[in-house]
Design a protein around this motif. Structure first.
Motif, PDB file in Angstrom:
ATOM      1  N   ALA A  33      -3.189  -3.878  -4.570  1.00 44.09           N
ATOM      2  CA  ALA A  33      -2.758  -4.156  -3.198  1.00 44.09           C
ATOM      3  C   ALA A  33      -1.292  -3.782  -3.006  1.00 44.09           C
ATOM      4  O   ALA A  33      -0.913  -3.208  -1.979  1.00 44.09           O
ATOM      5  CB  ALA A  33      -2.984  -5.633  -2.860  1.00 44.09           C
ATOM      6  N   ALA A  34      -0.451  -4.064  -3.984  1.00 50.18           N
ATOM      7  CA  ALA A  34       0.974  -3.730  -3.880  1.00 50.18           C
ATOM      8  C   ALA A  34       1.175  -2.213  -3.870  1.00 50.18           C
ATOM      9  O   ALA A  34       2.010  -1.702  -3.106  1.00 50.18           O
ATOM     10  CB  ALA A  34       1.757  -4.356  -5.031  1.00 50.18           C
ATOM     11  N   GLU A  35       0.423  -1.508  -4.700  1.00 55.81           N
ATOM     12  CA  GLU A  35       0.540  -0.045  -4.732  1.00 55.81           C
ATOM     13  C   GLU A  35       0.073   0.562  -3.414  1.00 55.81           C
ATOM     14  O   GLU A  35       0.720   1.467  -2.873  1.00 55.81           O
ATOM     15  CB  GLU A  35      -0.272   0.533  -5.888  1.00 55.81           C
ATOM     16  CG  GLU A  35       0.281   0.207  -7.252  1.00 55.81           C
ATOM     17  CD  GLU A  35      -0.676   0.527  -8.388  1.00 55.81           C
ATOM     18  OE1 GLU A  35      -0.190   0.665  -9.523  1.00 55.81           O
ATOM     19  OE2 GLU A  35      -1.905   0.622  -8.155  1.00 55.81           O
ATOM     20  N   TRP A  36      -1.027   0.064  -2.886  1.00 58.86           N
ATOM     21  CA  TRP A  36      -1.551   0.585  -1.624  1.00 58.86           C
ATOM     22  C   TRP A  36      -0.580   0.293  -0.478  1.00 58.86           C
ATOM     23  O   TRP A  36      -0.350   1.136   0.376  1.00 58.86           O
ATOM     24  CB  TRP A  36      -2.943   0.012  -1.346  1.00 58.86           C
ATOM     25  CG  TRP A  36      -3.607   0.642  -0.168  1.00 58.86           C
ATOM     26  CD1 TRP A  36      -3.966   0.031   0.991  1.00 58.86           C
ATOM     27  CD2 TRP A  36      -3.986   2.013  -0.028  1.00 58.86           C
ATOM     28  NE1 TRP A  36      -4.538   0.941   1.844  1.00 58.86           N
ATOM     29  CE2 TRP A  36      -4.573   2.172   1.238  1.00 58.86           C
ATOM     30  CE3 TRP A  36      -3.882   3.127  -0.867  1.00 58.86           C
ATOM     31  CZ2 TRP A  36      -5.047   3.385   1.706  1.00 58.86           C
ATOM     32  CZ3 TRP A  36      -4.364   4.347  -0.409  1.00 58.86           C
ATOM     33  CH2 TRP A  36      -4.937   4.466   0.869  1.00 58.86           C
ATOM     34  N   ASP A  37       0.021  -0.897  -0.499  1.00 54.94           N
ATOM     35  CA  ASP A  37       1.013  -1.230   0.517  1.00 54.94           C
ATOM     36  C   ASP A  37       2.204  -0.272   0.428  1.00 54.94           C
ATOM     37  O   ASP A  37       2.713   0.186   1.454  1.00 54.94           O
ATOM     38  CB  ASP A  37       1.475  -2.678   0.360  1.00 54.94           C
ATOM     39  CG  ASP A  37       2.432  -3.071   1.463  1.00 54.94           C
ATOM     40  OD1 ASP A  37       2.065  -2.951   2.654  1.00 54.94           O
ATOM     41  OD2 ASP A  37       3.567  -3.498   1.132  1.00 54.94           O
ATOM     42  N   LEU A  38       2.632   0.041  -0.774  1.00 57.90           N
ATOM     43  CA  LEU A  38       3.734   0.991  -0.953  1.00 57.90           C
ATOM     44  C   LEU A  38       3.352   2.354  -0.371  1.00 57.90           C
ATOM     45  O   LEU A  38       4.122   2.943   0.393  1.00 57.90           O
ATOM     46  CB  LEU A  38       4.075   1.128  -2.446  1.00 57.90           C
ATOM     47  CG  LEU A  38       5.077   2.229  -2.816  1.00 57.90           C
ATOM     48  CD1 LEU A  38       6.450   1.937  -2.221  1.00 57.90           C
ATOM     49  CD2 LEU A  38       5.151   2.377  -4.325  1.00 57.90           C
ATOM     50  N   LEU A  39       2.170   2.846  -0.710  1.00 56.12           N
ATOM     51  CA  LEU A  39       1.755   4.171  -0.244  1.00 56.12           C
ATOM     52  C   LEU A  39       1.555   4.221   1.266  1.00 56.12           C
ATOM     53  O   LEU A  39       1.827   5.247   1.895  1.00 56.12           O
ATOM     54  CB  LEU A  39       0.469   4.601  -0.953  1.00 56.12           C
ATOM     55  CG  LEU A  39       0.590   4.833  -2.462  1.00 56.12           C
ATOM     56  CD1 LEU A  39      -0.780   5.152  -3.056  1.00 56.12           C
ATOM     57  CD2 LEU A  39       1.602   5.917  -2.789  1.00 56.12           C
ATOM     58  N   THR A  40       1.090   3.128   1.854  1.00 53.90           N
ATOM     59  CA  THR A  40       0.842   3.135   3.299  1.00 53.90           C
ATOM     60  C   THR A  40       2.088   2.802   4.120  1.00 53.90           C
ATOM     61  O   THR A  40       2.149   3.140   5.297  1.00 53.90           O
ATOM     62  CB  THR A  40      -0.301   2.172   3.684  1.00 53.90           C
ATOM     63  OG1 THR A  40       0.019   0.859   3.245  1.00 53.90           O
ATOM     64  CG2 THR A  40      -1.622   2.632   3.078  1.00 53.90           C
ATOM     65  N   SER A  41       3.065   2.151   3.513  1.00 58.47           N
ATOM     66  CA  SER A  41       4.286   1.830   4.255  1.00 58.47           C
ATOM     67  C   SER A  41       5.354   2.910   4.115  1.00 58.47           C
ATOM     68  O   SER A  41       6.243   3.017   4.969  1.00 58.47           O
ATOM     69  CB  SER A  41       4.850   0.479   3.816  1.00 58.47           C
ATOM     70  OG  SER A  41       5.296   0.536   2.470  1.00 58.47           O
ATOM     71  N   LEU A  42       5.287   3.718   3.069  1.00 59.96           N
ATOM     72  CA  LEU A  42       6.341   4.699   2.814  1.00 59.96           C
ATOM     73  C   LEU A  42       6.508   5.721   3.943  1.00 59.96           C
ATOM     74  O   LEU A  42       7.650   6.007   4.331  1.00 59.96           O
ATOM     75  CB  LEU A  42       6.110   5.399   1.470  1.00 59.96           C
ATOM     76  CG  LEU A  42       7.243   6.304   0.998  1.00 59.96           C
ATOM     77  CD1 LEU A  42       8.560   5.531   0.855  1.00 59.96           C
ATOM     78  CD2 LEU A  42       6.863   6.958  -0.322  1.00 59.96           C
ATOM     79  N   PRO A  43       5.442   6.276   4.524  1.00 61.92           N
ATOM     80  CA  PRO A  43       5.663   7.241   5.613  1.00 61.92           C
ATOM     81  C   PRO A  43       6.452   6.640   6.789  1.00 61.92           C
ATOM     82  O   PRO A  43       7.335   7.296   7.341  1.00 61.92           O
ATOM     83  CB  PRO A  43       4.244   7.633   6.043  1.00 61.92           C
ATOM     84  CG  PRO A  43       3.415   7.381   4.836  1.00 61.92           C
ATOM     85  CD  PRO A  43       4.025   6.181   4.170  1.00 61.92           C
TER      86      PRO A  43
END
Length: 178
Positions: A33-43
């Protein structure tokens, strides 16, 4: 046990999704969940940072934000399951429920997040998806930094200034593109 519903792109007759496209990219299941949040929030974080005025520069304005939103949306057409899944997740977050606003972070924090995302992608993503994601994120910043209003108030692209090039170079290096 309840399982989460996965949106499917089946026709009314019940046929499977069209060839070449999976209904739900299996790549998203490999991220915490933390990795997915990072990938989806970065843009979004990159868009906000790229739209912020460089020191001594005027505010970039609405045109820059719109260019960034266009660049994020362009990810829907990428030939990468990961990029399309990230864009879908970004749009799904805007379903009317309150979301935290994009935080304006300093460049050091943003570059650290880019390096962290690159490490996650190196460990978990298909190399082609990893490259597509990292290039897409940098393209968001590049489109924001090039956007300026023309004499009629419409958006036009301009060459990158030295400060813009430095920002894009540092971002690219943090994303492992250079």
């Amino acid at each position: 046990m309840l399982t989460p519903e996965v949106p499917m792109s089946h026709s009314v007759a019940g046929e499977p999704p069209s060839a070449g496209r999976r209904a739900a990219p299996s790549t998203t299941a490999v991220y915490s969940a933390a990795e997915w949040d990072l990938l989806t929030s970065l843009p979004g974080r990159v868009l906000v940072a790229a739209a912020a005025p460089a020191s001594g520069q005027p505010t970039r304005g609405v045109e820059a934000g719109l260019a960034g939103l266009d660049a994020v949306a362009a990810g829907r057409a990428f030939d990468s399951d990961l990029v399309r899944a990230v864009v879908a997740a970004i749009y799904a977050r805007h379903d009317g429920t309150p979301q935290p606003t994009a935080r304006l972070t300093d460049l050091v924090d943003l570059l650290a997040a880019c390096r962290a995302a690159s490490r996650v992608l190196r460990r978990r993503a298909d190399p082609a998806d990893s490259a597509a994601y990292r290039q897409w994120v940098q393209s968001v910043a590049a489109r924001v930094r090039r956007a300026v209003p023309d004499a009629h108030g419409r958006r036009a692209d301009q060459p990158a200034s030295p400060a813009d090039r430095r920002f894009l170079d540092r971002l690219g290096a943090a994303l492992g593109l250079g």
